[in-house]
Scaffold this motif. Structure first.
Motif, PDB file in Angstrom:
ATOM      1  N   TYR A 149      -2.411   0.624  -4.231  1.00 19.00           N
ATOM      2  CA  TYR A 149      -1.272  -0.269  -4.083  1.00 19.00           C
ATOM      3  C   TYR A 149      -0.345  -0.091  -5.279  1.00 19.00           C
ATOM      4  CZ  TYR A 149      -4.058  -2.556  -0.472  1.00 19.00           C
ATOM      5  OH  TYR A 149      -4.799  -2.808   0.661  1.00 19.00           O
ATOM      6  N   GLU A 201       0.844  -1.200   0.000  1.00 18.98           N
ATOM      7  CA  GLU A 201       0.000   0.000   0.000  1.00 18.98           C
ATOM      8  C   GLU A 201       0.877   1.247   0.000  1.00 18.98           C
ATOM      9  OE1 GLU A 201      -3.691   1.994   2.575  1.00 18.98           O
ATOM     10  OE2 GLU A 201      -2.900   0.001   3.076  1.00 18.98           O
ATOM     11  N   ASP A 226      -1.210  -1.487  -8.623  1.00 15.13           N
ATOM     12  CA  ASP A 226      -2.251  -0.840  -9.415  1.00 15.13           C
ATOM     13  C   ASP A 226      -1.664  -0.035 -10.557  1.00 15.13           C
ATOM     14  OD1 ASP A 226      -4.044  -1.890  -7.625  1.00 15.13           O
ATOM     15  OD2 ASP A 226      -4.167  -0.070  -6.407  1.00 15.13           O
ATOM     16  N   ASP A 248      -0.905 -14.486  -6.380  1.00 18.05           N
ATOM     17  CA  ASP A 248      -1.754 -13.615  -7.202  1.00 18.05           C
ATOM     18  C   ASP A 248      -1.247 -12.183  -7.014  1.00 18.05           C
ATOM     19  OD1 ASP A 248      -3.634 -12.150  -8.508  1.00 18.05           O
ATOM     20  OD2 ASP A 248      -5.324 -12.705  -7.219  1.00 18.05           O
ATOM     21  N   ILE A 266      -2.030  -9.361  -8.209  1.00 11.74           N
ATOM     22  CA  ILE A 266      -2.983  -8.256  -8.279  1.00 11.74           C
ATOM     23  C   ILE A 266      -3.764  -8.113  -6.977  1.00 11.74           C
ATOM     24  CG2 ILE A 266      -4.885  -7.252  -9.590  1.00 11.74           C
ATOM     25  CD1 ILE A 266      -2.276  -7.525 -11.147  1.00 11.74           C
ATOM     26  N   ASN A 267      -4.220  -9.232  -6.419  1.00  8.05           N
ATOM     27  CA  ASN A 267      -5.144  -9.162  -5.279  1.00  8.05           C
ATOM     28  C   ASN A 267      -4.571  -9.698  -3.966  1.00  8.05           C
ATOM     29  OD1 ASN A 267      -7.353  -8.237  -7.006  1.00  8.05           O
ATOM     30  ND2 ASN A 267      -7.346 -10.338  -7.829  1.00  8.05           N
ATOM     31  N   ASP A 268      -3.503 -10.480  -4.028  1.00  6.55           N
ATOM     32  CA  ASP A 268      -2.962 -11.103  -2.815  1.00  6.55           C
ATOM     33  C   ASP A 268      -1.951 -10.156  -2.159  1.00  6.55           C
ATOM     34  OD1 ASP A 268      -2.237 -12.754  -0.808  1.00  6.55           O
ATOM     35  OD2 ASP A 268      -1.428 -14.357  -2.066  1.00  6.55           O
ATOM     36  N   HIS A 269      -2.458  -9.162  -1.443  1.00  5.89           N
ATOM     37  CA  HIS A 269      -1.573  -8.169  -0.829  1.00  5.89           C
ATOM     38  C   HIS A 269      -0.836  -8.725   0.386  1.00  5.89           C
ATOM     39  CE1 HIS A 269      -3.374  -5.333  -3.536  1.00  5.89           C
ATOM     40  NE2 HIS A 269      -4.577  -5.465  -2.982  1.00  5.89           N
TER      41      HIS A 269
END
Length: 595
Positions: free
Chosen positions: A258, A234, A261, A280, A282-285
């Motif tokens: 993030y 982030e 992005d 992942d 894109i989504n697995d922060h």
């Protein structure tokens, strides 16, 4: 428990050897007075007695006159040891084993026992034992004498006494050191408090100045994007350069977006799948740290990526990722610094187009020149003289060299333009390596270099372009021969494993400085050793070889020690089908042999 005052004085304030010698001198003086006024305590053997007195006197003079403070401290222990020997001779001369003055030995024992370190306890006891046995060692008393046990029992008592003294001396030193430390602390506490008050005020001023300076630098960086993120990716900081490059303001991104992005999603997913398909991106922060670690391992800390502008434009950037550390040394995030490569790529494109155009323009007249030179050389009606043929050979050799350089430039331009054609087929590497070795053998013989090939008996098969792979081998062997002096050797080997085939070219030449190895595959780069030794070349061979290997999904490696030699390796992947075919064939052979 407090130590006796006399022990404190003996070990404290660094007493001089002369001061420590005074008790022994006093003891000897009392012994001499006793001999003078008590005839029954006289000397039985004056020679030994006066020798002992002389030794003690010499030791005393040395204790007062020699510059002991400029010598190692352990040298001063020679004084009590010598004094103890003197007392031993004095004891031999005043009755031997039954002498009244054997107790004098305890005076130098005290000196030795009060030294820092447990080993001096043993030194004191052993030396006392030897001195007390001197009447027997010198033949002045019989070993069958019952008094001989006294020479062993007394040192045991001295050992206990020395251990107690050593411990008391050690405690005394600790007390003195503690008192000295407390005094120093008391003396510096007030000054330290005053200094801290002044430093605190100065530190606050410097902190304010540093914050303002860092803010000024942060605001001034507009050519590069600087984005700081936490451990989940982030955004926590967004500089004006990032705003200018990506079209988003700090208010729009900090705490809301993030870093992933703003990276091309297709490229991110594709590259992530290469080193860890389980993440992942894109989504697995929650696994962002694992993603960064894998990316840095696979592509390094500085790699080319694609950013996305707010309007959807793709921006090629040179992106570096560095850990962000807090005051405790813990990693709390990462800092991404991106440099826009759009203009640099346009410049490189124009440069490559120019190089390609010039190379094409040069290639045609060069081919014509070589053709006419060949016609002149083959003219039958008017044959050339040997001198003319020699001139013609020089012209042909340099024209061919120039044509080869033009070809390298064209090839380099094709690589940079992404127009690098490969005619893939099943290739037997052993044949290619053997042919390359044979091609290099004439040059090796001219240079006086021993060229050897180490090839496996079984065929080594890969999927690739035989012409380009042969070019890569030729380049490495040619380089090795150029950089190896007369009498050296070049060894070309081919090995295989289940997953890859490895070509290695090892020479015993001049080597490459360690600081230059990372730049070897850069176009037009030449090592300092090559320029110092005036080795011909323009610095394209290794970059071309690297491009060929990369196009085959292989890896190039290099290891070198200056003045010892260099080894280049080409690791090419073996196709899965070929690997399985080898396994199946092997299994069939095993079955047939079993049958």
């Amino acid at each position: 428990m407090t130590t006796p005052t006399w022990i404190g004085r003996l070990v404290g304030d660094s007493p001089t050897p002369g001061l420590k010698q005074i008790p022994s001198v006093a003891g000897l003086a009392l012994a001499l007075l006793a001999i003078l006024f008590a005839p029954r305590a006289g000397m039985t053997d004056p020679a030994w007695g006066w020798l002992g007195i002389l030794i003690v006197v010499v030791a005393t003079i040395a204790a007062f006159l020699l510059p002991w403070r400029r010598m190692p401290h352990t040298w001063t222990l020679a004084l009590p040891l010598v004094t103890m020997v003197g007392f031993g001779f004095f004891r031999v001369g005043t009755g031997g084993a039954s002498s009244l003055f054997g107790a004098l030995v305890i005076l130098p024992v005290v000196w030795i026992a009060t030294e820092e370190g447990r080993r001096y306890i043993a030194v004191a006891a052993v030396s006392a034992c030897v001195v007390l046995q001197m009447p027997y060692l010198l033949g002045e008393a019989s070993w069958t004498d019952g008094m001989v046990l006294r020479g062993f029992f007394s040192p045991f008592v001295y050992l206990i006494f020395a251990a107690i003294l050593n411990d008391l001396a050690h405690r005394s030193r600790l007390q003195i050191a503690s008192l000295s430390t407390l005094a120093e602390q008391r003396a510096t506490l007030l000054a330290e408090a005053e200094r801290q008050a002044r430093d605190l005020e100065a530190s606050e001023a410097r902190l304010r100045e540093s914050e303002q300076f860092n803010r000024s630098i942060w605001e001034a960086i507009v050519a590069e994007s600087v984005i700081a993120v936490d451990l989940r990716g982030e955004v926590v900081a967004w500089n004006p350069g990032a705003e200018r490059m990506l079209g988003h303001t700090s208010d729009e991104t900090v705490g809301r977006s993030y870093i992933v992005d703003f990276i091309d999603a297709g490229q991110l997913v594709e590259r992530t799948a290469e080193f860890d398909s389980s993440i992942d991106p894109i989504n697995d922060h929650d696994h962002f740290v694992d993603l960064i670690s894998a990316a840095r391992e696979g592509y390094g800390d500085n790699a080319e990526w694609t950013y996305l502008h707010a309007d959807g434009t793709k921006i090629p950037v040179q992106l570096s990722a560095s850990p962000r550390i807090d005051q405790t040394g813990q990693v709390v995030g990462f800092i991404f610094i991106g440099t826009d490569l759009t203009q640099a790529r346009e410049v490189n494109k124009l440069k490559d187009e120019f190089v390609g155009m010039i190379s094409h323009e040069l290639r045609t007249p060069l081919s014509s020149i070589l053709g006419y030179l060949e016609l002149i050389r083959d003219e039958a009606e008017e044959p050339l003289t040997p001198e003319q043929l020699a001139y013609l050979a020089v012209a042909e050799r340099n024209a061919n060299r120039l044509l080869s350089l033009v070809g390298d430039l064209l090839f380099t331009a094709q690589v940079e333009a992404g127009k690098f054609p490969l005619e893939r087929q099943t290739v037997e590497l052993g044949e290619i390596v053997a042919a390359a070795v044979e091609s290099g053998r004439p040059a090796a013989e001219r240079n006086g270099v021993n060229l050897e090939a180490e090839l496996p008996q079984n065929p080594v098969v890969v999927d690739g372009d035989p012409t380009r792979l042969a070019q890569a081998c030729d380049n490495l062997i040619s380089n090795a021969l150029k950089f190896t002096g007369r009498g050296g050797s070049v060894t070309v080997s081919l090995t295989e494993s289940e997953t890859e085939a490895v070509i290695a070219v090892q020479d015993t030449g001049m080597g490459i400085p360690a600081a230059e190895i990372d730049r070897l595959f850069t176009r037009f780069f030449r090592s300092s050793t090559a320029m110092r030794q005036a080795v011909q070349g323009v610095g394209l061979g290794l970059s071309i070889t690297k491009a060929i290997v990369t196009a085959h999904h292989g890896l190039m490696g290099v290891s070198s020690v200056e003045n010892e030699g260099t080894t280049f390796t080409i690791a090419l992947p073996r196709p899965l089908g070929i690997r399985r075919g080898v396994e199946v064939a092997g299994n069939q052979m095993n079955e047939e042999s079993t049958a």
